[in-house]
Motif scaffolding. Structure first.
Motif, PDB file in Angstrom:
ATOM      1  N   LEU B  58      -2.520  -3.756  -2.910  1.00  0.00           N
ATOM      2  CA  LEU B  58      -2.511  -3.180  -4.254  1.00  0.00           C
ATOM      3  C   LEU B  58      -3.706  -3.697  -5.051  1.00  0.00           C
ATOM      4  O   LEU B  58      -4.333  -2.958  -5.804  1.00  0.00           O
ATOM      5  CB  LEU B  58      -1.198  -3.522  -4.977  1.00  0.00           C
ATOM      6  CG  LEU B  58       0.047  -2.801  -4.463  1.00  0.00           C
ATOM      7  CD1 LEU B  58       1.295  -3.329  -5.154  1.00  0.00           C
ATOM      8  CD2 LEU B  58      -0.057  -1.301  -4.650  1.00  0.00           C
ATOM      9  N   GLN B  59      -4.040  -4.951  -4.846  1.00  0.00           N
ATOM     10  CA  GLN B  59      -5.225  -5.499  -5.519  1.00  0.00           C
ATOM     11  C   GLN B  59      -6.491  -4.806  -5.028  1.00  0.00           C
ATOM     12  O   GLN B  59      -7.407  -4.529  -5.803  1.00  0.00           O
ATOM     13  CB  GLN B  59      -5.345  -7.000  -5.225  1.00  0.00           C
ATOM     14  CG  GLN B  59      -4.528  -7.852  -6.165  1.00  0.00           C
ATOM     15  CD  GLN B  59      -4.509  -9.314  -5.742  1.00  0.00           C
ATOM     16  OE1 GLN B  59      -5.188  -9.726  -4.793  1.00  0.00           O
ATOM     17  NE2 GLN B  59      -3.717 -10.105  -6.430  1.00  0.00           N
ATOM     18  N   ILE B  61      -6.709  -1.774  -3.939  1.00  0.00           N
ATOM     19  CA  ILE B  61      -6.735  -0.430  -4.532  1.00  0.00           C
ATOM     20  C   ILE B  61      -7.249  -0.507  -5.958  1.00  0.00           C
ATOM     21  O   ILE B  61      -8.073   0.308  -6.400  1.00  0.00           O
ATOM     22  CB  ILE B  61      -5.337   0.218  -4.494  1.00  0.00           C
ATOM     23  CG1 ILE B  61      -4.918   0.499  -3.052  1.00  0.00           C
ATOM     24  CG2 ILE B  61      -5.305   1.509  -5.316  1.00  0.00           C
ATOM     25  CD1 ILE B  61      -3.447   0.881  -2.903  1.00  0.00           C
ATOM     26  N   GLU B  62      -6.762  -1.506  -6.696  1.00  0.00           N
ATOM     27  CA  GLU B  62      -7.200  -1.658  -8.087  1.00  0.00           C
ATOM     28  C   GLU B  62      -8.700  -1.939  -8.164  1.00  0.00           C
ATOM     29  O   GLU B  62      -9.414  -1.402  -9.018  1.00  0.00           O
ATOM     30  CB  GLU B  62      -6.410  -2.780  -8.757  1.00  0.00           C
ATOM     31  CG  GLU B  62      -6.815  -2.999 -10.201  1.00  0.00           C
ATOM     32  CD  GLU B  62      -5.723  -3.622 -11.038  1.00  0.00           C
ATOM     33  OE1 GLU B  62      -4.687  -4.037 -10.470  1.00  0.00           O
ATOM     34  OE2 GLU B  62      -5.906  -3.682 -12.264  1.00  0.00           O
ATOM     35  N   LYS B  63      -9.186  -2.751  -7.233  1.00  0.00           N
ATOM     36  CA  LYS B  63     -10.612  -3.100  -7.229  1.00  0.00           C
ATOM     37  C   LYS B  63     -11.478  -1.880  -6.907  1.00  0.00           C
ATOM     38  O   LYS B  63     -12.508  -1.636  -7.537  1.00  0.00           O
ATOM     39  CB  LYS B  63     -10.846  -4.193  -6.183  1.00  0.00           C
ATOM     40  CG  LYS B  63     -12.196  -4.846  -6.284  1.00  0.00           C
ATOM     41  CD  LYS B  63     -12.172  -6.297  -5.764  1.00  0.00           C
ATOM     42  CE  LYS B  63     -13.612  -6.825  -5.756  1.00  0.00           C
ATOM     43  NZ  LYS B  63     -13.999  -7.422  -4.488  1.00  0.00           N
ATOM     44  N   SER B  65     -10.665   1.344  -7.301  1.00  0.00           N
ATOM     45  CA  SER B  65     -10.553   2.479  -8.221  1.00  0.00           C
ATOM     46  C   SER B  65     -10.864   2.095  -9.658  1.00  0.00           C
ATOM     47  O   SER B  65     -11.159   2.949 -10.483  1.00  0.00           O
ATOM     48  CB  SER B  65      -9.139   3.069  -8.159  1.00  0.00           C
ATOM     49  OG  SER B  65      -8.203   2.107  -8.618  1.00  0.00           O
ATOM     50  N   LEU B  67      -8.568   1.038 -11.510  1.00  0.00           N
ATOM     51  CA  LEU B  67      -7.348   1.449 -12.218  1.00  0.00           C
ATOM     52  C   LEU B  67      -6.148   0.701 -11.655  1.00  0.00           C
ATOM     53  O   LEU B  67      -6.120   0.397 -10.464  1.00  0.00           O
ATOM     54  CB  LEU B  67      -7.099   2.960 -12.011  1.00  0.00           C
ATOM     55  CG  LEU B  67      -8.152   3.902 -12.563  1.00  0.00           C
ATOM     56  CD1 LEU B  67      -8.057   5.244 -11.848  1.00  0.00           C
ATOM     57  CD2 LEU B  67      -7.959   4.091 -14.058  1.00  0.00           C
ATOM     58  N   PRO B  68      -5.137   0.439 -12.479  1.00  0.00           N
ATOM     59  CA  PRO B  68      -3.925  -0.186 -11.933  1.00  0.00           C
ATOM     60  C   PRO B  68      -3.243   0.769 -10.959  1.00  0.00           C
ATOM     61  O   PRO B  68      -3.249   1.980 -11.168  1.00  0.00           O
ATOM     62  CB  PRO B  68      -3.048  -0.421 -13.176  1.00  0.00           C
ATOM     63  CG  PRO B  68      -3.629   0.411 -14.245  1.00  0.00           C
ATOM     64  CD  PRO B  68      -5.059   0.687 -13.916  1.00  0.00           C
ATOM     65  N   PRO B  69      -2.671   0.248  -9.857  1.00  0.00           N
ATOM     66  CA  PRO B  69      -2.149   1.118  -8.808  1.00  0.00           C
ATOM     67  C   PRO B  69      -0.893   1.887  -9.197  1.00  0.00           C
ATOM     68  O   PRO B  69      -0.537   2.837  -8.545  1.00  0.00           O
ATOM     69  CB  PRO B  69      -1.878   0.168  -7.630  1.00  0.00           C
ATOM     70  CG  PRO B  69      -1.829  -1.182  -8.219  1.00  0.00           C
ATOM     71  CD  PRO B  69      -2.606  -1.177  -9.481  1.00  0.00           C
ATOM     72  N   ARG B  70      -0.206   1.492 -10.214  1.00  0.00           N
ATOM     73  CA  ARG B  70       0.954   2.217 -10.763  1.00  0.00           C
ATOM     74  C   ARG B  70       2.220   2.113  -9.930  1.00  0.00           C
ATOM     75  O   ARG B  70       3.302   1.984 -10.456  1.00  0.00           O
ATOM     76  CB  ARG B  70       0.604   3.698 -10.997  1.00  0.00           C
ATOM     77  CG  ARG B  70       0.853   4.172 -12.412  1.00  0.00           C
ATOM     78  CD  ARG B  70       0.639   5.654 -12.542  1.00  0.00           C
ATOM     79  NE  ARG B  70       1.400   6.353 -11.521  1.00  0.00           N
ATOM     80  CZ  ARG B  70       1.065   7.521 -11.000  1.00  0.00           C
ATOM     81  NH1 ARG B  70      -0.044   8.114 -11.355  1.00  0.00           N
ATOM     82  NH2 ARG B  70       1.808   8.086 -10.098  1.00  0.00           N
ATOM     83  N   ASP B 168      -8.645  10.315 -13.329  1.00  0.00           N
ATOM     84  CA  ASP B 168      -8.255   8.945 -12.982  1.00  0.00           C
ATOM     85  C   ASP B 168      -7.313   8.953 -11.790  1.00  0.00           C
ATOM     86  O   ASP B 168      -7.433   8.132 -10.879  1.00  0.00           O
ATOM     87  CB  ASP B 168      -7.542   8.279 -14.173  1.00  0.00           C
ATOM     88  CG  ASP B 168      -8.504   7.898 -15.288  1.00  0.00           C
ATOM     89  OD1 ASP B 168      -8.015   7.523 -16.373  1.00  0.00           O
ATOM     90  OD2 ASP B 168      -9.731   7.966 -15.073  1.00  0.00           O
ATOM     91  N   ARG B 172      -7.669   7.110  -8.121  1.00  0.00           N
ATOM     92  CA  ARG B 172      -6.665   6.183  -7.584  1.00  0.00           C
ATOM     93  C   ARG B 172      -6.240   6.611  -6.185  1.00  0.00           C
ATOM     94  O   ARG B 172      -6.092   5.810  -5.277  1.00  0.00           O
ATOM     95  CB  ARG B 172      -5.467   6.124  -8.527  1.00  0.00           C
ATOM     96  CG  ARG B 172      -4.379   5.166  -8.078  1.00  0.00           C
ATOM     97  CD  ARG B 172      -3.155   5.252  -8.974  1.00  0.00           C
ATOM     98  NE  ARG B 172      -3.380   4.667 -10.290  1.00  0.00           N
ATOM     99  CZ  ARG B 172      -3.374   5.356 -11.421  1.00  0.00           C
ATOM    100  NH1 ARG B 172      -3.159   6.657 -11.409  1.00  0.00           N
ATOM    101  NH2 ARG B 172      -3.567   4.744 -12.574  1.00  0.00           N
TER     102      ARG B 172
END
Lengths: 258, 187
Positions: B58-59, B61-63, B65, B67-70, B168, B172
């Protein structure tokens, strides 16, 4: 005309939702209509790549980053939009200006699809005209593939074709009235600003005479045969406050304020 | 070009009062099945992978994109052509201040975006129709029956959305598919 008779698709392009509605008619089958829509959305992709300020490699971004005297090789459509823009600028007394007041002589169109930047401080922004241009080109694409009756709506800049009228709801400011009308073979564009800023998109109403944003609260709609004219003229009417501005007649357009 | 302004007649509106007609767009464009066939016409079958990302991924993915992965759980449709993977489809929803958009993203086998289709669009608050004063600007109008709302065609000009949430969301989804491929969670 009922909603469930239509074939509708939507994709995100040009910073908004671009929607196509087709009335299925013989001899086209559903697959052919879908292929025609694919071709129309490809128009948006081409315009995005040529004119988006968010892509560093677009014609507009490369122009804005370039030094004076640089020649930029462009998509022919970029130059076509700029030629329309020059005519609109002339007929609007400078109210419509894709250089947004950054320079009085920002560019020169030379031969061979090339644009020369003639002032270092020149910056171009086609946001006031690109959506309308896209809608017109998309409609031509559908027509070339045999679709006679369609509605294309790019975030509120819309155009309809075919022998029948299409119902259109035109919104002004939030909590204000919605106009209802029927449109046949034409386009409508609307610009809505509260204190110079769009309540939905965060578009700003730039006044090229001042070189900065206007603080006007205004909701304007323009109807014209071509969507690119309707789109561009909303800014002229929003800035001038004149629904009888002489530029309207030149493009067979009519305007109203909400 | 022909343009006709229509309005509810005064008498009809009096009957409707105090209920004021409201226009809110509610449009279904494509089903998931229609979208996946449109986006991967060459595919001969689709399979479903249910992916659950751990904290490390998840980290990542955030890095990727920004964006927070949600959410940690994502369903990915895999498009197959014979033995090859043609690509992937992910369906997502975004909820904005005024709208809810359901959309599908098609990703090529190399991780690039192939296509984005909106599946459904719902406005979460409507616009009232009142007797408009602006009509006095015009002469000549036709009187029509009161407007229906809901399933009727809503071709709307003015005050519409921007697509930032969808843009966005696409970013993601690109990041999560890439992370899933790199982590061997997807073939």
């Amino acid at each position: 005309m009922k909603a469930d008779a239509l074939l509708r698709r939507a994709q995100p392009w040009l910073g908004t939702l671009v929607e196509i509605s087709c009335l299925p008619e013989d001899p086209l089958n559903e697959a052919e209509i879908m292929a025609a829509c694919d071709a129309a959305f490809a128009v948006c992709r081409r315009i995005h790549h040529a004119m988006s300020p968010q892509l560093p490699e677009s014609d507009i971004s490369r122009f804005n980053a370039a030094d004076a005297g640089t020649e930029i090789h462009c998509d022919p459509w970029t130059l076509r939009v700029l030629q329309h823009a020059l005519r609109l600028q002339d007929l609007s007394g400078g109210l419509f200006d894709v250089a947004l007041g950054s320079s009085r002589t920002p560019f020169r169109i030379t031969g061979n699809n090339t644009l020369e930047k003639t002032a270092a401080e020149a910056r171009l922004d086609l946001g006031g005209i690109a959506k309308g241009f896209a809608v017109d080109r998309m409609m031509a694409t559908l027509r070339a593939r045999g679709i006679r009756s369609a509605c294309i709506n790019a975030g509120g800049d819309l155009r309809v074709s075919g022998p029948d009228s299409w119902p259109v709801y035109v919104r002004g400011l939030p909590d204000h009235e919605t106009a209802t009308l029927e449109l046949q073979q034409g386009s409508i564009a609307s610009s809505v600003y509260e204190n110079g800023e769009s309540p939905f998109h965060h578009d700003r109403l730039m006044d090229p005479r001042l070189g900065r944003c206007s603080a006007r609260t205004v909701a304007v709609s323009v109807a014209a045969p071509r969507c690119l004219h309707a789109d561009a003229l909303t800014k002229v009417i929003a800035l001038s406050g004149d629904i009888h501005h002489p530029a309207l007649a030149a493009f067979n357009a009519v305007a109203w304020m909400h | 070009m022909r343009l006709t302004f229509t309005t509810a007649s005064t008498a009809a509106l009096a009957v409707l009062a105090p209920v004021i007609p409201v226009i809110a767009q509610a449009t279904d464009y494509l089903t998931v099945e229609q979208a996946q066939k449109l986006m991967f016409p060459e595919a001969d079958r689709f399979t479903t992978e249910n992916i659950s990302f751990d904290a490390t991924r998840l980290q990542a993915i955030e890095k990727l994109s920004g964006l927070p992965p949600r959410t940690a759980k994502w369903q990915v449709l895999v498009a197959h052509k014979g033995e090859q993977t043609a690509g992937y489809v992910v369906v997502d929803n975004v909820v904005g201040k005024f709208e809810l958009i359901s959309y599908a993203v098609a990703i090529n086998a190399d991780g690039s975006v192939r296509q984005v289709e909106v599946l459904a669009y719902r406005e979460s608050h409507g616009y009232e129709i009142r007797l408009p004063a602006w009509r006095k600007q015009f002469s000549g109008k036709s009187i029509r029956s009161p407007l229906r709302v809901g399933n009727d065609i809503a071709n709307i000009s003015g005050a519409t959305l921007s697509c930032n949430h969808v843009t966005d969301g696409v970013r993601r989804i690109v990041a999560l598919v890439k992370t899933a491929i790199d982590s061997k969670l997807l073939a």
